[in-house]
Design a protein around this motif. Structure first.
Motif, short mmCIF file in Angstrom:
data_model
loop_
_atom_site.label_atom_id
_atom_site.label_comp_id
_atom_site.label_asym_id
_atom_site.label_seq_id
_atom_site.Cartn_x
_atom_site.Cartn_y
_atom_site.Cartn_z
N ASN A 10 -28.10 -12.52 -2.79
CA ASN A 10 -29.01 -12.90 -1.82
C ASN A 10 -28.47 -13.94 -0.72
O ASN A 10 -27.88 -14.81 -0.97
CB ASN A 10 -30.41 -13.68 -2.48
N LEU A 11 -28.75 -13.45 0.49
CA LEU A 11 -28.10 -14.22 1.54
C LEU A 11 -29.20 -14.83 2.19
O LEU A 11 -28.87 -15.68 3.33
CB LEU A 11 -27.30 -13.16 2.68
N ARG A 12 -30.39 -14.84 1.68
CA ARG A 12 -31.54 -15.54 2.52
C ARG A 12 -31.96 -16.76 1.62
O ARG A 12 -32.09 -18.13 2.01
CB ARG A 12 -32.77 -14.51 2.63
N PHE A 13 -32.49 -16.60 0.41
CA PHE A 13 -32.74 -17.70 -0.51
C PHE A 13 -32.35 -17.22 -1.89
O PHE A 13 -33.02 -16.53 -2.61
CB PHE A 13 -34.07 -17.87 -0.40
N TRP A 14 -31.25 -17.76 -2.37
CA TRP A 14 -30.96 -17.39 -3.65
C TRP A 14 -31.77 -18.04 -4.68
O TRP A 14 -32.31 -19.17 -4.87
CB TRP A 14 -29.54 -17.94 -4.04
N HIS A 15 -32.34 -17.13 -5.86
CA HIS A 15 -33.08 -17.51 -6.69
C HIS A 15 -31.99 -17.79 -8.03
O HIS A 15 -31.44 -16.99 -8.61
CB HIS A 15 -34.11 -16.37 -7.15
N ALA A 16 -32.48 -18.99 -8.57
CA ALA A 16 -31.84 -19.60 -9.95
C ALA A 16 -32.37 -18.67 -10.94
O ALA A 16 -31.48 -18.32 -11.90
CB ALA A 16 -31.89 -20.93 -10.23
N SER A 17 -33.41 -18.16 -10.84
CA SER A 17 -34.00 -17.45 -11.87
C SER A 17 -33.25 -15.77 -12.17
O SER A 17 -33.51 -15.28 -13.22
CB SER A 17 -35.50 -17.11 -11.54
N ALA A 18 -32.34 -15.52 -10.94
CA ALA A 18 -31.57 -14.40 -11.31
C ALA A 18 -30.72 -14.38 -12.29
O ALA A 18 -30.56 -13.51 -13.03
CB ALA A 18 -30.89 -14.06 -9.87
N VAL A 19 -30.13 -15.64 -12.66
CA VAL A 19 -29.41 -15.77 -13.88
C VAL A 19 -30.22 -15.41 -15.07
O VAL A 19 -29.80 -14.74 -15.98
CB VAL A 19 -28.72 -17.12 -14.00
N ASP A 20 -31.30 -15.90 -15.41
CA ASP A 20 -32.29 -15.68 -16.53
C ASP A 20 -32.89 -14.30 -16.62
O ASP A 20 -32.88 -13.75 -17.47
CB ASP A 20 -33.63 -16.66 -16.40
N THR A 61 -32.58 -10.06 -4.55
CA THR A 61 -31.89 -9.63 -3.53
C THR A 61 -32.33 -10.05 -2.36
O THR A 61 -33.60 -10.27 -2.23
CB THR A 61 -31.26 -8.41 -3.48
N GLY A 62 -31.70 -10.35 -1.29
CA GLY A 62 -32.31 -10.81 -0.02
C GLY A 62 -31.32 -10.69 1.10
O GLY A 62 -30.12 -11.31 0.92
N GLY A 63 -31.77 -10.23 2.22
CA GLY A 63 -30.84 -10.19 3.50
C GLY A 63 -30.01 -8.87 3.39
O GLY A 63 -30.40 -8.07 2.66
N GLY A 195 -41.96 -12.80 -10.99
CA GLY A 195 -40.59 -13.25 -11.32
C GLY A 195 -39.69 -14.29 -10.74
O GLY A 195 -38.61 -14.26 -10.66
N HIS A 196 -40.65 -15.15 -10.02
CA HIS A 196 -39.77 -16.21 -9.09
C HIS A 196 -39.20 -16.98 -10.07
O HIS A 196 -38.03 -17.60 -9.73
CB HIS A 196 -40.80 -16.83 -8.22
#
Length: 221
Positions: A10-20, A61-63, A195-196
């Motif tokens: 994610n190149l816009r706003f990385w979500h820490a929840s992606a790990v979870d 993902t983002g960007g 899923g945020h």
């Protein structure tokens, strides 16, 4: 064993929840007979690397997360009949790539502050929703979209009533879309805007929602 690829660059706003989220997909795989590999490396999107995956998951993902070669490889992989699943911020990805808009179904436009509201099951006959009550209390970022995914032929599975939370701008009333499935250029597709938060991926109902999305793609019995 069936393998899926979890991509969370994610190149816009990385979500820490992606790990979870990646952990949740791996644990679902251990229980339901598939393997989930997680990466943020765009080099994974080359024909030789993608060949072993039955489906690709864009997890918040983002960007512009793929270069031109990666876009070509993903498109070729999916048009060969492999599946694609998008979670939450996946709708903020590749705004300048028209083909991707058809894949995700609708582009993210914005969201109000995180709130709790009842999610409504619009289609209880899908494996991603069959386990849910008709009204499911949930806390999340309620995404607005630039268009209605129904306009792209999507089958909407979950909605929220804009009267049940503050800050909606989409103007869809009780039919505000949250999750949907469909087909794009030969690929079965599934997207959920939920899923945020990290906590979402520990919730059994949400995990079953994600598993149902994979089942829509033909992953897991």
């Amino acid at each position: 064993m069936t393998r899926i690829l979890i991509y969370s660059r994610n190149l816009r706003f990385w979500h820490a929840s992606a790990v979870d989220g990646a952990r949740a997909f791996r644990e679902l795989g251990e229980r339901h007979g598939f393997t989930a590999d997680a990466t943020e490396d765009p080099a994974a999107f080359r024909p030789d690397a993608l060949r072993r995956y039955a489906a690709v998951v864009f997890l918040s993902t983002g960007g512009d997360v793929l270069d031109e070669a990666g876009q070509d490889a993903l498109r070729a992989h999916l048009t060969a009949g492999h599946g694609w699943l998008g979670v939450h911020a996946a709708s903020t990805t590749a705004y300048d790539w028209p083909w991707f808009e058809g894949l995700v179904g609708a582009r993210f436009a914005g969201h109000p502050p995180i709130q709790t509201a009842p999610v409504r099951v619009a289609d209880p006959g899908h494996p991603a929703t069959a386990h849910l009550p008709a009204r499911w209390e949930w806390t999340d970022e309620w995404y607005d979209f630039r268009s209605d995914p129904r306009e792209n032929g999507a089958r909407v599975l979950l909605t929220v009533d804009e009267a049940d939370y503050r800050g909606a701008t989409m103007g869809r009333g009780p039919a505000h879309p949250l999750a949907w499935c469909g087909e794009h250029d030969g690929a079965p597709t599934f997207y959920t805007s939920l899923g945020h938060s990290p906590e979402a991926y520990a919730d059994p109902a949400f995990r079953t929602h994600l598993l149902g999305g994979l089942r829509h793609l033909g992953i897991s019995p």
